[in-house]
Design a protein around this motif. Structure first.
Motif, short mmCIF file in Angstrom:
data_model
loop_
_atom_site.label_atom_id
_atom_site.label_comp_id
_atom_site.label_asym_id
_atom_site.label_seq_id
_atom_site.Cartn_x
_atom_site.Cartn_y
_atom_site.Cartn_z
N GLN A 151 2.88 4.13 -1.15
CA GLN A 151 3.13 4.82 -2.41
C GLN A 151 4.02 6.02 -2.11
N SER A 152 5.30 5.89 -2.38
CA SER A 152 6.23 6.96 -2.04
C SER A 152 7.43 6.92 -2.98
N ASP B 246 4.99 8.71 4.51
CA ASP B 246 4.07 8.07 3.56
C ASP B 246 3.65 6.69 4.05
N TYR C 26 6.18 -5.03 -5.70
CA TYR C 26 5.37 -5.32 -6.88
C TYR C 26 4.55 -6.59 -6.77
N ALA D 192 9.30 0.21 -4.10
CA ALA D 192 7.95 -0.35 -4.23
C ALA D 192 7.99 -1.88 -4.18
N ARG E 234 0.81 -1.22 0.00
CA ARG E 234 0.00 0.00 0.00
C ARG E 234 0.84 1.27 0.00
#
Length: 387
Positions: free
Chosen positions: A78-79, A135, A86, A84, A76
């Motif tokens: 998102q920064s 974030d 995947y 990230a 979750r």
């Protein structure tokens, strides 16, 4: 595990091992579906089970169930400052995570042996790590293992946090099982708590302390991690500005607040940390020219110089990759970077860079080389500048 092995029904091809951690291996892989490089972390589930003494082998299946829940939380985030997540998978008994591949160098490679960072680097990377923590906090995800090895500096000179949530995934709430984590673990972690976002901020304080002084706030000459644990819980480190010259009082005070023993005494959100860090960014009102900035103002970061410093860093990296450290273009770029660092308000950082450059020129070209002598002359000039 060998190169060329396929995972995810043939989607991911393992190309080469990037490293090995306490709970698995990290591989550079290629995502055939999206045509991009990725990092694949292969979790050693048997080793995880062994770390939980007294538990039965059935724990492995429980870990798989937890794995599915936790990776969704991690995904979750998102920064731009968090690598990230995947994908995940469980194939032929091999549990793995597919993550963004960060082409760069871990922060710990920039430090070590007592070396500190420049003020501009400290501010830049501390703000970016804080942005990533903020974030993550906003989607209720905690890292629990913030340390220099988990902060990557990419080819653009920006910081990205890696392995977000992995400590939770592996249920490593006991810091004694987490490798070098104990050097950066909050007091409540030592007392058995799994920790929260305020524990991450304590760890950030430890990292910032090392950025500024060259060493973590607590160390043991014998390498006794339990001794360090007692220090985290009971001792107060010397303020950074008492350890090394040229550290702004604002940053030193912030680090000491982040290192408060009680979580409620720390800043309560990473975004407030960002605001406090940026207090050292300012253009002196009495500025009369670049040559005067470092000599007649307290330690700070002049934002007018930030882009020029980052461009100079980029040139040094590119020239090193293309020509090697001995090339004149590399030496000239390093002279420029050191001078810009001093002019930006960081006389100590300039002196340190010139000292390193002088030592390198002595090694590469001989002790009587004019470039080495010029570097040491410049070092002396910035040392003489009031910090």
């Amino acid at each position: 595990m060998t190169e060329g092995r396929l995972l995810g029904d043939g989607r991911y091809s393992l190309d080469g091992r990037l490293g090995r951690g306490g709970m698995g291996h990290v591989w550079l892989a290629y995502d055939k579906k999206l045509g991009r490089p990725v990092a694949v972390k292969l979790l050693d589930m048997e080793r995880v089970r062994m770390h939980r003494k007294g538990r039965k082998a059935a724990l492995t299946e429980a870990m798989r169930v937890r794995f599915e829940k936790e990776w969704q939380s991690m995904a979750r985030i998102q920064s731009p400052y968090v690598a990230a997540l995947y994908d995940r998978g469980d194939e032929a008994g091999q549990v793995y995570l597919v993550m963004e591949y960060v082409d760069g160098i871990a922060l710990d490679a920039y430090m070590g042996f007592g070396s500190s960072l420049t003020l501009e680097q400290t501010v830049r990377w501390s703000v970016q790590v804080s942005e990533g923590l903020a974030d993550a906090s906003e989607v209720d995800v905690v890292h629990r293992d913030i340390k220099p090895a988990n902060i990557m500096i990419n080819e653009r000179g920006n910081a990205k946090i890696v392995d977000f949530g992995l400590a939770r995934l592996l249920d490593m709430s006991d810091t004694r099982t987490a490798g070098a984590t104990w050097q950066y673990a909050a007091p409540e972690r030592w007392q058995g708590s799994p920790g929260d976002h305020l524990s991450d901020l304590y760890s950030l304080g430890c990292v910032m302390y090392e950025m500024l002084t060259g060493n973590p706030p607590f160390t043991s000459r014998s390498g006794d991690m339990m001794e360090v644990g007692v220090m985290h819980q009971r001792h107060r480190p010397a303020p950074p500005l008492n350890v090394r010259r040229g550290i702004p009082e604002e940053l030193s005070n912030l680090v000491m607040t982040l290192l408060a023993k009680r979580p409620e005494q720390r800043p309560q959100h990473a975004r407030s940390v960002i605001h406090l860090i940026r207090q050292v960014e300012h253009t002196p009102s009495h500025e009369t020219g670049p040559a005067q900035i470092g000599s007649h103002s307290t330690p700070h970061v002049n934002p007018d110089y930030v882009e020029r410093i980052r461009e100079s860093e980029r040139l040094v990296r590119n020239y090193l990759a293309e020509h090697g450290e001995h090339h004149s273009s590399v030496i000239e770029a390093r002279f420029t970077l050191a001078e810009l660092t001093g002019e930006s308000g960081d006389s100590r950082g300039a002196a340190d860079q010139y000292e390193t450059l002088g030592d390198d020129c002595k090694r590469l070209f001989g002790p009587a080389d004019s470039r080495a002598l010029n570097a040491f002359d410049a070092m002396a000039r910035w040392i003489a500048a009031p910090a």
